[in-house]
Design a protein around this motif. Structure first.
Motif, short mmCIF file in Angstrom:
data_model
loop_
_atom_site.label_atom_id
_atom_site.label_comp_id
_atom_site.label_asym_id
_atom_site.label_seq_id
_atom_site.Cartn_x
_atom_site.Cartn_y
_atom_site.Cartn_z
N ALA A 634 -39.41 71.94 15.67
CA ALA A 634 -39.18 71.91 14.23
C ALA A 634 -40.24 72.76 13.51
CB ALA A 634 -39.24 70.48 13.72
N PRO A 635 -39.84 73.49 12.47
CA PRO A 635 -40.84 74.20 11.66
C PRO A 635 -41.75 73.20 10.96
CG PRO A 635 -38.60 75.01 11.23
CD PRO A 635 -38.47 73.75 12.02
N SER A 636 -42.78 73.70 10.33
CA SER A 636 -43.74 72.82 9.67
C SER A 636 -44.27 73.50 8.41
CB SER A 636 -44.89 72.48 10.63
OG SER A 636 -45.55 73.68 11.06
N LYS A 637 -45.04 72.72 7.65
CA LYS A 637 -45.74 73.20 6.47
C LYS A 637 -44.79 73.92 5.51
CE LYS A 637 -50.21 73.69 8.78
NZ LYS A 637 -51.33 74.61 9.11
N VAL A 638 -43.78 73.19 5.05
CA VAL A 638 -42.83 73.75 4.09
C VAL A 638 -43.47 73.70 2.70
CG1 VAL A 638 -40.53 73.58 3.11
CG2 VAL A 638 -40.92 72.99 5.52
N ILE A 639 -43.58 74.86 2.08
CA ILE A 639 -44.26 74.94 0.78
C ILE A 639 -43.31 75.61 -0.21
CG2 ILE A 639 -46.22 75.88 -0.49
CD1 ILE A 639 -47.76 75.92 2.16
N PRO A 640 -42.86 74.88 -1.25
CA PRO A 640 -42.04 75.51 -2.30
C PRO A 640 -42.92 75.96 -3.45
CG PRO A 640 -41.89 73.14 -2.49
CD PRO A 640 -42.86 73.42 -1.37
N THR A 641 -42.58 77.11 -4.02
CA THR A 641 -43.29 77.61 -5.20
C THR A 641 -42.26 78.07 -6.22
OG1 THR A 641 -43.46 79.80 -4.17
CG2 THR A 641 -45.35 78.33 -3.96
N ASN A 642 -42.66 78.01 -7.48
CA ASN A 642 -41.74 78.39 -8.56
C ASN A 642 -41.45 79.88 -8.52
OD1 ASN A 642 -41.39 75.86 -9.81
ND2 ASN A 642 -43.43 76.02 -10.71
N ASN A 643 -40.23 80.21 -8.88
CA ASN A 643 -39.83 81.62 -8.95
C ASN A 643 -39.21 81.91 -10.32
OD1 ASN A 643 -39.24 84.27 -8.08
ND2 ASN A 643 -37.16 83.66 -7.62
N THR A 644 -38.01 81.40 -10.56
CA THR A 644 -37.35 81.52 -11.87
C THR A 644 -36.93 80.13 -12.31
OG1 THR A 644 -35.11 81.84 -11.02
CG2 THR A 644 -36.51 83.80 -11.19
N ASP A 645 -36.23 80.07 -13.45
CA ASP A 645 -35.79 78.77 -13.94
C ASP A 645 -34.60 78.23 -13.17
OD1 ASP A 645 -34.02 80.62 -14.81
OD2 ASP A 645 -34.08 80.07 -16.92
N THR A 646 -34.06 78.97 -12.19
CA THR A 646 -32.97 78.45 -11.35
C THR A 646 -33.21 78.69 -9.87
OG1 THR A 646 -31.74 80.52 -11.60
CG2 THR A 646 -31.24 78.77 -13.17
N SER A 647 -34.39 79.10 -9.48
CA SER A 647 -34.66 79.38 -8.07
C SER A 647 -36.08 79.00 -7.72
CB SER A 647 -34.41 80.86 -7.75
OG SER A 647 -35.34 81.68 -8.44
N VAL A 648 -36.28 78.78 -6.41
CA VAL A 648 -37.57 78.40 -5.86
C VAL A 648 -37.79 79.21 -4.59
CG1 VAL A 648 -38.87 76.54 -4.74
CG2 VAL A 648 -37.65 76.10 -6.86
N VAL A 649 -39.01 79.67 -4.37
CA VAL A 649 -39.36 80.36 -3.13
C VAL A 649 -39.90 79.32 -2.15
CG1 VAL A 649 -40.75 82.16 -2.08
CG2 VAL A 649 -39.91 82.45 -4.40
N VAL A 650 -39.23 79.24 -0.98
CA VAL A 650 -39.64 78.28 0.05
C VAL A 650 -40.23 79.06 1.23
CG1 VAL A 650 -38.88 76.45 1.60
CG2 VAL A 650 -37.84 76.68 -0.67
N SER A 651 -41.43 78.70 1.64
CA SER A 651 -42.07 79.31 2.82
C SER A 651 -42.45 78.21 3.77
CB SER A 651 -43.30 80.13 2.40
OG SER A 651 -44.25 79.32 1.73
N TRP A 652 -42.52 78.55 5.04
CA TRP A 652 -42.82 77.55 6.07
C TRP A 652 -43.52 78.23 7.25
CZ3 TRP A 652 -38.09 79.39 4.66
CH2 TRP A 652 -37.39 80.14 5.60
N GLU A 653 -44.04 77.38 8.13
CA GLU A 653 -44.66 77.88 9.35
C GLU A 653 -43.63 77.89 10.46
OE1 GLU A 653 -48.00 76.05 12.16
OE2 GLU A 653 -48.80 76.68 10.20
N ALA A 654 -43.54 79.01 11.19
CA ALA A 654 -42.49 79.21 12.18
C ALA A 654 -42.59 78.18 13.31
CB ALA A 654 -42.57 80.62 12.75
N SER A 655 -41.46 77.96 13.99
CA SER A 655 -41.42 77.07 15.15
C SER A 655 -42.30 77.65 16.26
CB SER A 655 -39.99 76.91 15.65
OG SER A 655 -39.17 76.37 14.63
N ARG A 656 -43.00 76.79 16.92
CA ARG A 656 -43.91 77.24 17.97
C ARG A 656 -43.17 77.42 19.29
NH1 ARG A 656 -49.34 73.49 17.05
NH2 ARG A 656 -49.78 74.21 14.90
#
Length: 1576
Positions: A634-656
């Protein structure tokens, strides 16, 4: 196990219940593998019903495995009944139980011998005995194989016969026997595209141009479609440049659809480049890439498509408007579409269209494979522009609730003769239950019969499909299944052929050219050689469902017809078992199924051919059956950050340690809902993704899981909640830095707010400065340490007479932005000018379609005297500097102004100037361009007064964000005193409440919403508005019951009297008192009261009036604290009249019991001046008659009316004197009779006609003035003209006496007065008077002053223009555009000249005047003919020639080009003529067969340069220049040749024409190429 059938086989149509029996399954597999056509269950049923036992391979297949040898050697052949060789048979050893009983005694003996052989082999190991037994077995197998081949042939013929008898088997999809081919043609030529299509039923053929269906009726004569005997054609007549396109022909029937494509390219001749373009340039400039015309293109992509959402099966279109400047007619940029950086091409899934200014991509049938980032790329000669946006595709609704989504991205790998590996990607949606596995279906190309390839679902996203027919093409699809049901099938794969890669490459290759030689080589015979061991055997892929082996063929001889047997052995045992006993393997690859999961196996391979079975290969290492590819972690460390008023940028740590990772799926859930929705339906690579389509202001959590061929990983831990809103970033740099004031050691700077503030309020600005010495800037220094909130700042500690540059940075809560570009270089010297400096900080608010508000701040530098006013300038954004104009003529003392009367959608810019006693100062910076448009959803401030009389201002904004604030101001200055006004804000609404409204509150109140696109509004509270609001407030504090109508009386049927009033609003608790002469009335026989509280109607009805009822009636209303009353006085004559009318109505009621007139006969004049006689009747029956009479004679009318109430009409369309008379209508039936009469004679007819004349007069238009070449005309129009109409024309209030110079008349509906050859005596007031028997109607016009001058000047101009047009200089005959002539010949051109006075003639070469000499003779004879002669043409005579004619009325020129080509010496004088269009013709006495000349002439339609002299007269209004029509051009060129050089010149002419076509430059358009005609 046999009695338990999985649900996915029980409930789906793809399951064949014959598979329940192992024996039946084996027989079916044998029959299907041997049959040439796998026709489904019907064919297999036929073979079983006949009791046939079919071998595992047909004769045709055997022939492909082992072709007939080249040399006559003993071999094993299969022949038919005619002793024709039909194949080469390889003996196959059978070990299945089903072959225990054969078709003949011979086969039984073979089985017995084989069994004995097997027993002897186990008992004895003698090699000689084994070889002898194998030889006997092969001979018996040969005979059995021959019999089976003959039987297969009969079965195949029988199947083909029934297919021909069955119409369904004849039906097939359309197929292009001959496809249309592409064409390249010249303009004005015709082109024909044709194709031949087969198919049953007959296909319907449609032609498309750039994916738009061609309609011949829409462009008559342009397109011609024909279909005859399966040959279909499209003919395009007179092609032009716009016909360059991709054409598609689509054939469709009930079995499917197929398309073919062809391109048509229309070329233009080199000489047809548009006149507005310069000559092509080959070099480049410093500005960058240059096109073929030396133009740098600028591309702008506007009206863009945004992030789009679709669903599987839908159609979606993506489009952008492309603006290319400069806009060149017919210039086509290169438009390309990409998905995830992969170029897309037109197909049945993608339709692309370019309309000239808009690019469109249509996704015809969405699938999840279509999800991705789409990019439009527009390429010109000067570069390219791109635009990208993401497209999301959601799953289609499942047919069964809870079923998973469809798999995607089905592809075929490792295709060979025996199997094809199919791969796919797992869906993101599992329907709420884990996916049990996948089913793979195959379909042979050309059919619609889908066959399921696996009986049990496979969980691994890769599966080898076997049982394919070699050489045939297949498509595949995949379906997912969970415990709820089956998903939709995936999009089908691309077709793939079941053949080895080497065969596929050989088919794509080309054969060697024939050399004419046959080379024979001696080769040692290879027959009878048993093949060797296979090499390099290895396990290439292993899962718990299958294992794939691969090896290399053995080296050496005997490889013809080699096939392979695969053997397996359980580890730690010595028992080898043949896997493919029935079907030998043809390719060096094989897939094994039905292996026990968890056990270890070794494998080896043997080769076999007609000579026997070879030695086994080296066994493989022990391989454990199971999935070698693990499901990713399973991936890990899912971090959402604001982008626009209808979208979010989601980043995560790749599966090992993930192997063969396909991508990731992201899911989102609204906090508290516990419902997870996929953000993407196609796996994404990378560890960052933009999740769109979220709800603004809501909080979401996200999770991610990885996917590879083994399956989906576990979900990552949920992310932290994030609220969806625009991300906060540092602001963009400010711009527009200017100097507002300058003293010895300091300068005040002003700048403009950044266009992007980063999603948060700007907290301040930082200013830097640097000294510039001799053009070299120094280091930057901070001017302020603490941020300044205003957009103006004084930079101190500067040095006098030094030069400085400045930069400004904006800051918000996210940080300090990047600095602006360095400003211009400013000199620090004290300003001493008397006028003020420039205003600054200009702001635009309340932008609407017709107005806006401009704010500014006064200049920092006041000048010698204080500023006492401001001037505002305006101009259109694209207008030149000269277009600046003032908004206000009188200076305004305020720092704001509302600018009105703007033109909707026009873009404006503004600037402000300040003034003092010394004068007007420097202008401010220009504002940004702003279009005058009211944005959708714009609201205005609304005034409200509540029930307690409190006044408030209310403003609502639909575009508010979380950080938005409502800022209220008075007179555009923010209010800080809350004692007079209290502000309340909730959500997207704000209210400003007045505490006590008074005169001190007069002003302009405005509200600005921050963090929006300028949402603002204002409300002006003037003295009049204040008074109105105070009245309303008082009414709300001390309410009265509003009345829609006061107390009134009316008579009802039978003469009853009704007293009534209506309250505008009254509650259910309202009460009413009825009072007569101060006495309260009550309900009884005489008084009937009614109070409808819903409508507010209060009424009292009396049956009749008596003398005692004379007096005052009053209704008194009470509703809570609100009261009201209304009275009606009925005394004296008023009461008597009402009482009399009541009695009359009572009698009238009795009259109306029979047919009667509700309205008596009268007339009406319609706007069309038609006279309608009408009367309204009532109480009619079917037998009631209505008779019309005129002067006692009955006229036809509406008889036997079938209604009880209606209107009778008699229409007189064009009334005249003959229509006068007495009209009468009589109604009668058994109940009675009624009569109505109308007298239309004498005065009655005059009154009618006067009303008609009144309509005509009122329809007349105002008198207008126009000019002709004869004089001045006054005119008016009427909608209808009647001969009886009396019209009088007046001049200076006196009737006009008409003469030959002044006339009047009527043309249709136009009444006119003509003044010929007007003079100043005709100036004055003119009028036309219409008589209608009353006051009449008069239309006047003032023909004096400027109106007369303009009309008279226009008359003079038109008169003079007619004279000038007849007499101006012109070239009456035409000259050719291009003359191509051999060197040494003589050239003579003649044209006609006209004009009065006789024009002056000037000849030019390359825009320089030339004179007549011995070489170039110029003549102008009789003032009409101008000739141009070159005695002996040489190469220096090439160039552009012009003739210029001029007289006092105008100038005209004509051009032609002379091209001299090298040739033989002069052979004589060449002369020829051109017609009016400039085409080369010859003398009428020249024979057609001799019209050959190396001299060519061309003539195209060309605009001549002409200059018309302006007559000395006053300009009239906005008159337009009259374009002088060009005369037909004629050019006479004569040709005379020497008879003795006839043959020589013909030969030279042919050589020149050939040389010109092959080596010379490209011919201009419409050039007439002709060879030299011999002289007579």
């Amino acid at each position: 196990m046999s009695g338990s059938i999985p649900f996915y086989q029980k409930h789906h149509l793809h399951y064949d219940r014959g598979y329940r029996s192992k024996e039946t399954e084996s027989k079916l597999s044998q029959y299907q593998s041997s049959s040439r056509y796998t026709a489904g269950s019907s064919t297999s049923t036929t073979s079983r019903s006949r009791g046939l036992k079919v071998s595992s391979h047909s004769g045709l297949e055997a022939s492909r495995l082992s072709p007939v040898p080249k040399r006559a050697k003993p071999t094993y052949l299969a022949v038919d009944k005619d002793n024709q060789i039909i194949g080469y048979v390889v003996p196959i050893f059978r070990g299945s139980q089903e072959y225990a009983a054969g078709l003949s005694d011979t086969e039984e003996a073979r089985v017995r011998d084989t069994a004995a052989y097997m027993a002897r082999r186990d008992l004895f190991t003698s090699g000689l005995e084994m070889e002898r037994s194998e030889l006997i077995s092969r001979r018996e197998a040969m005979r059995g194989s021959a019999e089976r081949i003959s039987l297969n042939k009969r079965i195949h013929e029988h199947e083909e016969h029934f297919k021909r008898m069955n119409e369904d088997s004849l039906m097939h999809t359309p197929e292009f026997v001959i496809k249309p081919r592409s064409h390249t043609v010249w303009e004005k030529q015709c082109v024909r595209l044709h194709c031949t299509v087969s198919g049953w039923p007959d296909p319907r053929v449609v032609w498309y141009k750039n994916n738009v269906a061609i309609d011949p009726l829409a462009s008559p004569g342009k397109y011609k479609l024909e279909s005859r005997y399966n040959v279909h054609s499209l003919e395009i007549n007179r092609c032009d440049f716009d016909d360059t396109a991709q054409y598609r022909v689509s054939a469709m029937n009930s079995k499917g659809e197929l398309s073919a494509f062809a391109s048509v390219v229309v070329k233009r001749f080199k000489g047809e480049i548009e006149e507005g373009l310069p000559e092509p340039r080959r070099d480049s400039t410093e500005d960058g890439p240059v096109s073929e015309y030396g133009i740098t293109f600028k591309t702008h992509i506007v009206d863009k498509f945004g992030v789009s959402f679709g669903r599987e099966g839908e159609t979606m279109s993506l489009g952008c408007t492309v603006i290319i400047y400069p806009a060149l007619h017919r210039y086509q940029p290169e438009v390309q579409w990409y998905r995830d950086d992969v170029l897309l091409s037109a197909s049945k899934w993608y339709h692309m269209h370019w309309s000239g200014d808009r690019a469109t991509l249509t996704l015809t049938h969405l699938n999840k494979e279509d999800e991705g980032l789409y990019t439009l790329r527009v390429t010109t000669k000067s570069g390219y522009e791109t635009y990208s946006a993401y497209v999301f595709v959601r799953d289609a609704d499942a047919e069964i609730e809870g079923a998973p989504g469809a798999p995607l991205d089905v592809r075929c790998l490792d295709a060979n003769k025996d199997y094809i590996i199919v791969t796919w990607k797992q869906p993101a949606v599992d329907g709420g239950n884990s996916i049990l596995g996948y089913f793979v279906d195959r379909c042979e190309v050309g059919t619609n019969h889908w066959i399921q390839c696996n009986d049990t679902p496979v969980k691994f996203a890769r599966f080898p499909v076997t049982g394919l027919v070699e050489g045939r093409s297949y498509i595949f699809r995949v379906r997912a299944v969970n415990k709820s049901g089956m998903s939709h099938p995936s999009r089908v794969s691309e077709p793939v052929a079941a053949m080895d890669p080497a065969d596929r490459a050989r088919m794509r290759g080309t054969s060697a050219p024939w050399t004419g030689q046959i080379i024979v080589t001696e080769e040692e015979p290879a027959e009878g050689v048993v093949p060797g061991r296979p090499l390099e055997l290895q396990v290439t892929e292993a899962t718990k469902n299958y294992v794939v082996l691969s090896w290399k063929p053995p080296a050496g001889k005997g490889l013809e017809g080699v096939m392979y047997y695969v053997e397996k052995c359980v580890s730690d045992t010595d028992s080898w078992q043949r896997v493919n006993t029935e079907i030998p393997v043809k390719s060096p690859r094989f897939a094994l199924f039905d292996l026990a999961e968890g056990k270890s196996y070794s494998f080896r391979v043997r080769c076999c051919n007609s000579a026997g079975v070879g030695e086994p290969s080296d066994p493989t290492e022990a391989t454990t059956v199971g999935d070698k590819l693990d499901i990713p972690s399973a991936p890990s460390k899912v971090i959402p950050t604001n982008n626009t008023d209808t979208s979010v940028v989601v980043s995560w740590e790749a599966s090992r340690d993930a192997k063969e990772l396909v991508g990731y799926y992201i899911e989102a859930s609204m906090v508290g809902s516990n419902v997870w929705e996929p953000c993407n339906n196609k796996p994404v690579n990378g560890t960052r993704f933009f999740c769109h389509g979220l709800i603004t202001g809501e909080k979401y959590v996200f999770r991610v899981r990885a996917v590879n061929a083994a399956g989906l990983s576990q979900f990552s831990p949920d992310s932290e909640p994030v609220e969806v809103k625009a991300a906060i970033a540092s602001p963009a740099p400010p711009y527009g830095i200017t100097v507002l004031e300058c003293v010895r050691d300091s300068m005040v700077l002003g700048w403009k707010q950044p266009n992007f503030i980063g999603g948060a309020d700007i907290t301040g600005y930082f200013v830097d400065y640097r000294e510039v010495i001799d053009g070299v800037p120094g280091r930057w220094h901070e001017a302020n340490i603490r941020a300044v909130s205003e957009r103006a700042y004084r930079v101190s500690d500067l040095k006098e007479n030094k030069k400085y540059q400045f930069q400004v940075r904006a800051a918000n809560m996210a940080g300090v932005g990047i600095p602006s570009l360095p400003s211009d270089t400013f000199l620090c010297e004290e300003w001493t000018i008397a006028v003020p400096g420039p205003p600054y900080d200009l702001q635009l608010r309340e932008v609407r379609s017709d107005s806006l508000v401009l704010l500014w701040k006064p200049p920092v530098y006041q000048g010698r005297d204080p500023v006492n006013g401001f001037y505002i300038d305006i101009k259109e954004a694209e207008a030149p500097e000269e277009a600046w104009r003032g908004v206000n003529t009188k200076a305004t003392e305020k720092t704001y102004i509302k600018i009105k009367n703007l033109k909707e959608a026009e873009t404006y810019v503004f600037r402000v100037r300040a003034q003092n006693k010394a004068g007007v100062g420097k202008t401010s910076d220009v504002t940004e361009p702003v279009p005058a448009l009211t944005k959708p959803g714009t609201k205005e401030i609304v005034v409200d007064v509540d029930d307690d009389g409190i006044v408030s201002l209310n403003f609502e904004c639909c575009d508010v964000t979380q950080d938005s604030k409502f800022v209220w101001s008075k007179n555009y200055e923010e209010m800080t005193d809350s004692s007079r006004l209290t502000v309340e804000t909730k959500g997207n609404k704000s209210k400003a409440v007045f505490s006590t409204l008074g005169e001190e509150d007069i002003g302009i109140y405005s509200c600005l919403v921050t963090h929006t696109d300028g949402a603002s509004s204002s409300y002006t509270l003037s003295e009049e508005e204040l008074k109105r609001l105070l009245v309303i407030s008082h009414d709300h504090k001390f309410p009265i019951i509003p009345l829609k109508s006061e107390l009134a009386v009316e008579l009802l049927e039978k003469g009853r009297v009704r007293f009534w009033l209506q309250a505008e609003k009254i509650s259910a608790n309202g009460k009413v008192d009825y009072v007569f002469n101060d006495n309260v009335l009550s309900q009884g026989e005489k008084y009937k009261m009614n109070f409808d509280k819903n409508t507010g109607v209060i009424e009292m009805i009396m049956e009749c009036l008596t003398p005692a009822d004379e007096g005052t009636f009053t209704f008194q209303l009470t509703d809570g604290k609100a009261t009201n009353q209304s009275s009606l006085v009925l005394i004296g004559d008023v009461f008597k009249e009402l009482q009399k009318e009541s009695e009359f109505q009572k009698k009238e009621w009795h009259r109306k019991q029979g047919p009667h007139f509700i309205e008596y006969l009268g007339y009406e004049v319609t706007p069309e001046c038609c006279v309608v006689l009408k009367c309204k009747v009532g109480n009619m029956k079917k037998d009631t008659t209505a008779l019309w009479y005129k002067d006692g004679r009955e006229i036809k009318a509406d008889n036997n009316l079938g209604f009880t109430e209606g209107v009778l009409k008699l229409e007189i369309a064009q009334i005249s004197k003959k229509d006068s008379g007495v009209y009468e209508v009589v109604l009668k039936d058994d109940r009675g009779k009624d009569t109505s009469t109308l007298n239309l004679t004498d005065q009655g007819f005059k009154d009618l006609m006067n009303e008609v004349f009144s309509f005509i007069a009122n329809s007349s238009t105002p008198l207008k003035i126009t000019s002709t070449d004869q004089g001045i005309r006054l005119y008016t129009f009427v909608s209808y003209y009647n001969d009886l109409l009396q019209v009088t024309w007046h001049y200076k209030d006196s009737a006009i006496a008409f003469s030959d110079r002044i006339k009047s008349g009527v043309v249709g509906e136009q009444l006119w007065l003509q003044i010929s050859e007007p003079t100043e005596k005709d100036m004055g007031k003119y009028a036309i008077e219409f008589s209608d028997g009353k006051g009449g109607l008069r239309r006047t016009v003032e023909l004096s002053g400027q109106a007369f001058d303009d009309a008279f000047a226009e008359f003079q101009r038109l008169k003079a223009a007619a004279i000038a047009e007849r007499n101006r200089a012109r070239v009456a005959g035409g000259l050719p555009d291009v003359v191509t002539i051999q060197e040494g010949k003589a050239l003579n051109l003649t044209c006609n000249i006209s004009g009065d006075p006789v024009p002056e003639v000037t000849w030019l070469k390359n825009d320089r005047e030339i004179t007549s000499d011995d070489h170039c003779i110029l003549k102008f004879e009789s003032g009409k003919f101008a000739s141009f002669t070159i005695t002996g043409v040489n190469t220096s005579d090439s160039g552009k020639y012009s003739i210029l004619v001029k007289n006092k009325y105008g100038t005209e020129s004509a051009d032609f080009t002379v091209e001299v080509i090298e040739g033989t010496p002069d052979l004589g004088i060449t002369s020829y003529w051109t017609d009016a269009e400039g085409n080369v013709v010859y003398s009428p006495n020249t024979p057609e067969e001799k019209m050959k000349s190396p001299v060519t002439g061309t003539k195209t339609q060309k605009r001549k340069d002409s200059v018309a002299k302006t007559l000395a007269m006053d300009k009239v209004g906005d008159k337009k220049e009259t374009q002088v029509q060009k005369d037909e051009e004629k050019v006479a060129v004569e040709e005379s040749k020497s008879e003795q050089n006839k043959d020589t010149k013909e030969e030279i002419a042919e050589q020149l024409v050939t040389s010109d076509q092959s080596e010379g430059p490209e011919q201009p358009a419409n050039t007439a190429k002709e060879t030299e005609p011999p002289s007579e």
